[in-house]
Each structure stands twice: as structure tokens, then as C-alpha cells.
Design a protein around this motif. Structure first.
Motif, PDB file in Angstrom:
ATOM      1  N   PHE A 100      27.828  35.935  42.983  1.00 13.34           N
ATOM      2  CA  PHE A 100      28.896  35.879  43.973  1.00 13.34           C
ATOM      3  C   PHE A 100      30.260  35.858  43.283  1.00 13.34           C
ATOM      4  CE2 PHE A 100      31.869  33.336  46.496  1.00 13.34           C
ATOM      5  CZ  PHE A 100      31.818  33.976  47.719  1.00 13.34           C
ATOM      6  N   SER A 101      30.376  35.102  42.184  1.00 13.66           N
ATOM      7  CA  SER A 101      31.653  35.016  41.472  1.00 13.66           C
ATOM      8  C   SER A 101      32.109  36.377  40.973  1.00 13.66           C
ATOM      9  CB  SER A 101      31.530  34.046  40.287  1.00 13.66           C
ATOM     10  OG  SER A 101      31.285  32.730  40.732  1.00 13.66           O
ATOM     11  N   THR A 102      31.167  37.176  40.451  1.00 12.00           N
ATOM     12  CA  THR A 102      31.552  38.508  39.981  1.00 12.00           C
ATOM     13  C   THR A 102      31.927  39.408  41.156  1.00 12.00           C
ATOM     14  OG1 THR A 102      29.261  39.354  39.971  1.00 12.00           O
ATOM     15  CG2 THR A 102      30.049  38.292  37.967  1.00 12.00           C
ATOM     16  N   ASN A 103      31.313  39.197  42.325  1.00 15.94           N
ATOM     17  CA  ASN A 103      31.675  39.973  43.513  1.00 15.94           C
ATOM     18  C   ASN A 103      33.102  39.644  43.973  1.00 15.94           C
ATOM     19  OD1 ASN A 103      29.232  41.315  43.653  1.00 15.94           O
ATOM     20  ND2 ASN A 103      28.308  39.842  45.056  1.00 15.94           N
ATOM     21  N   VAL A 104      33.484  38.373  43.872  1.00 14.22           N
ATOM     22  CA  VAL A 104      34.857  37.992  44.223  1.00 14.22           C
ATOM     23  C   VAL A 104      35.843  38.628  43.247  1.00 14.22           C
ATOM     24  CG1 VAL A 104      36.479  36.069  44.449  1.00 14.22           C
ATOM     25  CG2 VAL A 104      34.165  35.862  45.375  1.00 14.22           C
ATOM     26  N   ASP A 105      35.489  38.651  41.966  1.00 18.96           N
ATOM     27  CA  ASP A 105      36.338  39.352  40.990  1.00 18.96           C
ATOM     28  C   ASP A 105      36.564  40.799  41.415  1.00 18.96           C
ATOM     29  OD1 ASP A 105      36.743  37.225  39.321  1.00 18.96           O
ATOM     30  OD2 ASP A 105      35.305  37.850  37.797  1.00 18.96           O
ATOM     31  N   ALA A 106      35.492  41.455  41.859  1.00 20.71           N
ATOM     32  CA  ALA A 106      35.608  42.846  42.290  1.00 20.71           C
ATOM     33  C   ALA A 106      36.517  42.971  43.509  1.00 20.71           C
ATOM     34  CB  ALA A 106      34.227  43.418  42.595  1.00 20.71           C
ATOM     35  N   ALA A 107      36.441  41.999  44.421  1.00 19.71           N
ATOM     36  CA  ALA A 107      37.304  42.020  45.602  1.00 19.71           C
ATOM     37  C   ALA A 107      38.771  41.875  45.202  1.00 19.71           C
ATOM     38  CB  ALA A 107      36.897  40.896  46.566  1.00 19.71           C
ATOM     39  N   ILE A 108      39.036  41.027  44.222  1.00 20.06           N
ATOM     40  CA  ILE A 108      40.411  40.860  43.732  1.00 20.06           C
ATOM     41  C   ILE A 108      40.900  42.163  43.092  1.00 20.06           C
ATOM     42  CG2 ILE A 108      41.866  39.639  42.066  1.00 20.06           C
ATOM     43  CD1 ILE A 108      40.080  37.160  42.554  1.00 20.06           C
ATOM     44  N   HIS A 109      40.029  42.811  42.333  1.00 27.38           N
ATOM     45  CA  HIS A 109      40.403  44.098  41.731  1.00 27.38           C
ATOM     46  C   HIS A 109      40.778  45.107  42.804  1.00 27.38           C
ATOM     47  CE1 HIS A 109      39.932  43.910  37.397  1.00 27.38           C
ATOM     48  NE2 HIS A 109      38.851  43.161  37.544  1.00 27.38           N
ATOM     49  N   ARG A 110      40.016  45.157  43.891  1.00 26.99           N
ATOM     50  CA  ARG A 110      40.324  46.106  44.962  1.00 26.99           C
ATOM     51  C   ARG A 110      41.695  45.816  45.575  1.00 26.99           C
ATOM     52  NH1 ARG A 110      34.691  45.562  45.739  1.00 26.99           N
ATOM     53  NH2 ARG A 110      34.925  43.855  47.239  1.00 26.99           N
ATOM     54  N   GLU A 111      42.006  44.531  45.723  1.00 28.70           N
ATOM     55  CA  GLU A 111      43.299  44.177  46.311  1.00 28.70           C
ATOM     56  C   GLU A 111      44.440  44.560  45.368  1.00 28.70           C
ATOM     57  OE1 GLU A 111      45.067  43.130  49.752  1.00 28.70           O
ATOM     58  OE2 GLU A 111      42.907  43.012  49.402  1.00 28.70           O
TER      59      GLU A 111
ATOM     60  N   LEU B 113      51.078  39.020  44.619  1.00 31.35           N
ATOM     61  CA  LEU B 113      50.539  38.337  43.443  1.00 31.35           C
ATOM     62  C   LEU B 113      50.885  36.855  43.469  1.00 31.35           C
ATOM     63  CD1 LEU B 113      49.107  38.386  40.708  1.00 31.35           C
ATOM     64  CD2 LEU B 113      51.308  38.995  39.670  1.00 31.35           C
ATOM     65  N   PHE B 114      52.131  36.517  43.809  1.00 32.29           N
ATOM     66  CA  PHE B 114      52.522  35.113  43.853  1.00 32.29           C
ATOM     67  C   PHE B 114      51.721  34.352  44.913  1.00 32.29           C
ATOM     68  CE2 PHE B 114      57.010  36.341  42.233  1.00 32.29           C
ATOM     69  CZ  PHE B 114      56.569  36.285  40.927  1.00 32.29           C
ATOM     70  N   CYS B 115      51.462  34.988  46.057  1.00 32.65           N
ATOM     71  CA  CYS B 115      50.666  34.340  47.104  1.00 32.65           C
ATOM     72  C   CYS B 115      49.213  34.158  46.646  1.00 32.65           C
ATOM     73  CB  CYS B 115      50.697  35.167  48.380  1.00 32.65           C
ATOM     74  SG  CYS B 115      52.278  35.177  49.255  1.00 32.65           S
ATOM     75  N   GLU B 116      48.648  35.187  46.048  1.00 34.16           N
ATOM     76  CA  GLU B 116      47.259  35.101  45.594  1.00 34.16           C
ATOM     77  C   GLU B 116      47.068  33.978  44.583  1.00 34.16           C
ATOM     78  OE1 GLU B 116      44.796  37.514  42.391  1.00 34.16           O
ATOM     79  OE2 GLU B 116      45.020  38.708  44.209  1.00 34.16           O
ATOM     80  N   LEU B 117      47.943  33.928  43.583  1.00 38.84           N
ATOM     81  CA  LEU B 117      47.792  32.911  42.550  1.00 38.84           C
ATOM     82  C   LEU B 117      47.997  31.510  43.115  1.00 38.84           C
ATOM     83  CD1 LEU B 117      49.517  34.661  39.517  1.00 38.84           C
ATOM     84  CD2 LEU B 117      47.080  34.195  39.820  1.00 38.84           C
ATOM     85  N   HIS B 118      48.841  31.379  44.126  1.00 32.51           N
ATOM     86  CA  HIS B 118      49.029  30.071  44.756  1.00 32.51           C
ATOM     87  C   HIS B 118      47.716  29.565  45.354  1.00 32.51           C
ATOM     88  CE1 HIS B 118      50.879  27.385  48.021  1.00 32.51           C
ATOM     89  NE2 HIS B 118      51.086  26.785  46.870  1.00 32.51           N
ATOM     90  N   VAL B 119      46.988  30.461  46.009  1.00 38.02           N
ATOM     91  CA  VAL B 119      45.704  30.075  46.601  1.00 38.02           C
ATOM     92  C   VAL B 119      44.685  29.770  45.506  1.00 38.02           C
ATOM     93  CG1 VAL B 119      43.771  30.847  48.015  1.00 38.02           C
ATOM     94  CG2 VAL B 119      46.113  31.364  48.716  1.00 38.02           C
ATOM     95  N   ARG B 120      44.558  30.664  44.542  1.00 38.00           N
ATOM     96  CA  ARG B 120      43.537  30.498  43.509  1.00 38.00           C
ATOM     97  C   ARG B 120      43.794  29.265  42.645  1.00 38.00           C
ATOM     98  NH1 ARG B 120      43.646  35.788  40.327  1.00 38.00           N
ATOM     99  NH2 ARG B 120      42.022  34.708  39.116  1.00 38.00           N
ATOM    100  N   LEU B 121      45.043  28.993  42.330  1.00 35.35           N
ATOM    101  CA  LEU B 121      45.365  27.802  41.552  1.00 35.35           C
ATOM    102  C   LEU B 121      45.209  26.535  42.395  1.00 35.35           C
ATOM    103  CD1 LEU B 121      48.439  29.185  39.612  1.00 35.35           C
ATOM    104  CD2 LEU B 121      46.318  28.370  38.575  1.00 35.35           C
TER     105      LEU B 121
ATOM    106  N   ALA C  93      54.383  40.177  52.066  1.00 34.31           N
ATOM    107  CA  ALA C  93      53.244  40.707  51.316  1.00 34.31           C
ATOM    108  C   ALA C  93      52.114  41.175  52.215  1.00 34.31           C
ATOM    109  CB  ALA C  93      52.725  39.633  50.360  1.00 34.31           C
ATOM    110  N   GLU C  94      52.163  40.817  53.502  1.00 33.85           N
ATOM    111  CA  GLU C  94      51.019  41.025  54.405  1.00 33.85           C
ATOM    112  C   GLU C  94      49.776  40.386  53.787  1.00 33.85           C
ATOM    113  OE1 GLU C  94      50.616  45.135  55.458  1.00 33.85           O
ATOM    114  OE2 GLU C  94      52.672  45.294  56.212  1.00 33.85           O
ATOM    115  N   PHE C  95      49.946  39.148  53.333  1.00 33.52           N
ATOM    116  CA  PHE C  95      48.902  38.466  52.580  1.00 33.52           C
ATOM    117  C   PHE C  95      47.859  37.858  53.499  1.00 33.52           C
ATOM    118  CE2 PHE C  95      47.219  34.625  50.441  1.00 33.52           C
ATOM    119  CZ  PHE C  95      46.615  35.245  49.365  1.00 33.52           C
TER     120      PHE C  95
END
Length: 239
Positions: free
Chosen positions: A126-137, A154-162, A225-227
Motif C-alpha cells: 500500500f505504501s508503494t501505491n501511495v508513492d505512485a499516487a503522489i508521483h501522478r499528482e 507542493l506546500f499544501c501536500e507537504l503540510h499534510v504529509r509532515l 492549488a485546487e488541493f
């Protein structure tokens, strides 16, 4: 040592004591790297996968003309190259964007997990699948978002992931990379990035200064960003 990683996994599914012990048993050592060091080079044979404990790691590819594209930023708790377990080599390299500490998981021990713990295997898949989803975005950003939208996303994404691993606050987070490296993430020139950051600041949305992203209007930044964080798959779901 791997608490951030376990926090990420448990956000999405249960991890038993047996699975945690098996996962901890895969790690053979920890290594500290200074900023700017290539940790894994494209094409080299691999017998371990890299877990980020502290700092930021970028995946990147070089062109013959010397240009570099950073294709992913990994934060504490991320496996930067779990896919290397099956591929046995990478078609890209891993770079320490900041001083960082990694833990190395032996592929032989990961293989034991796949043979004895099917649920944990699915969680790691599942973790590698999420990586792939991030790559698509990121691909959507590079292909269709404007320069300012790319930075905002990018700033919004990293805020969530961090935030998942308790490395972000409501009003921002530390992201101590240079504008040149940020440009390599966004597919822009450093001069263009400087203009984008100035425009974000003038709009009263966000500031990127002294290695920190500081939000002034996070809802406004998300609208720009339409995040939509759905691609990060943060909802708990049994695997």
C-alpha cells in the motif's frame, strides 16, 4: 527509531505487535548523511531499502546537460526506495536535501516478511501505491498547473504529509531547502521560483523564508492549488 513510520502505517490500518517486531527486525543499521550527498545512485545493485528517520530526501534524475529534476520529496517516516526491494536497482538516485539520518532495511529480511506476514506485506505494498499516487499528482503539476499553483500544491501536500508524523504545525513547517532545489522540484528556474514566492507572499497566502514555510491564509492557498488530499489515502481502511 521507526516511530514516524509506524505512526504512518497505523493511521491507515492496525499493526500487530508481531508485525511491529518483524518490521523493526529488518533494519541493519542507521547512517547519517550531510546535505547534498547522493545516498543511492541510479543503477547500483541494492540489498537494502532506505527509511527516512530525520531530514528530507529527494528522488532525482539527471540530464546530460547538467539539469536535474527532483521527482519526489521524502519526509521522516517514508521509505524512499521500498520499490527497490523488487526492482533490485533504481532508475533514479536518492539525494539528501538536508542533513538526514536513514535506517537501512535488509532485503533478505523484507523477503521473510513477504513469506510469513501477508497482512504486513499488503500494508507495505500500500505504501508503494501511495508513492505512485503522489508521483501522478506531481506529473499533473508539471504538465498542467501554473507555476504558482505548482508551488502552492507542493506546500499544501507537504503540510499534510509532515502533519501525519507530527513534523508540522497549523501555521507551517520547517523545509530547509534552497530555492534552487525547490526549482528542481517544480520544474522551474530559480529566477521563476523567486517570482512565484514573491507573488504568494504579496497575495498574503504563504511565505518561504529561512527554511520555513509559513502560512498566512491556508484555505486561500488550498483554493489556489485546487488541493484535494484524497490522493494521499489517509482514511483508515483494513488491508
Amino acid at each position: 527509531m521507526i516511530e514516524c513510520h509506524l505512526r504512518k502505517l497505523r493511521l491507515r490500518d492496525e499493526i500487530s505487535a508481531e508485525e511491529e517486531a518483524a518490521l523493526r527486525g529488518t533494519f541493519i543499521d542507521t547512517v547519517a548523511h550531510p546535505a547534498g550527498r547522493t545516498i543511492v545512485r541510479s543503477g547500483e545493485d541494492l540489498n537494502f531499502s532506505t527509511l527516512v528517520l530525520e531530514g528530507f530526501i529527494g528522488r532525482y534524475k539527471d540530464l546530460k546537460n547538467g539539469q536535474r529534476q527532483i521527482t519526489h520529496v521524502h519526509v521522516p517516516g517514508d521509505f524512499a526506495d521500498l520499490h527497490g526491494f523488487t526492482l533490485k536497482r533504481l532508475d533514479h538516485s536518492l539525494l539528501a536535501l538536508t542533513p538526514c539520518t536513514i535506517a537501512r532495511a535488509a532485503h533478505a529480511r523484507l523477503r521473510e516478511i513477504t513469506e510469513t506476514l501477508p497482512h504486513l506485506t499488503r500494508v507495505m505494498w500500500f505504501s508503494t501505491n501511495v508513492d505512485a499516487a503522489i508521483h501522478r499528482e506531481w506529473e499533473v503539476s508539471l504538465g498542467r498547473r501554473s507555476a504558482i499553483q505548482r508551488a502552492a500544491h507542493l506546500f499544501c501536500e507537504l503540510h499534510v504529509r509532515l502533519g501525519v508524523v507530527n513534523h508540522a504545525e497549523a501555521d507551517g513547517y520547517r523545509f530547509p531547502i534552497s530555492q534552487a532545489e525547490l526549482a528542481e522540484c517544480l520544474g522551474l528556474t530559480p529566477v521563476h521560483v523567486n517570482r512565484v514566492l514573491r507573488e504568494l507572499r504579496e497575495r498574503g497566502l504563504v511565505e518561504f523564508r529561512n527554511g520555513r514555510v509559513s502560512f498566512r491564509d491556508l484555505p486561500g492557498l488550498k483554493r489556489l492549488a485546487e488541493f484535494d488530499p484524497g490522493y494521499l489515502y489517509l482514511d483508515p481502511r483494513a488491508l
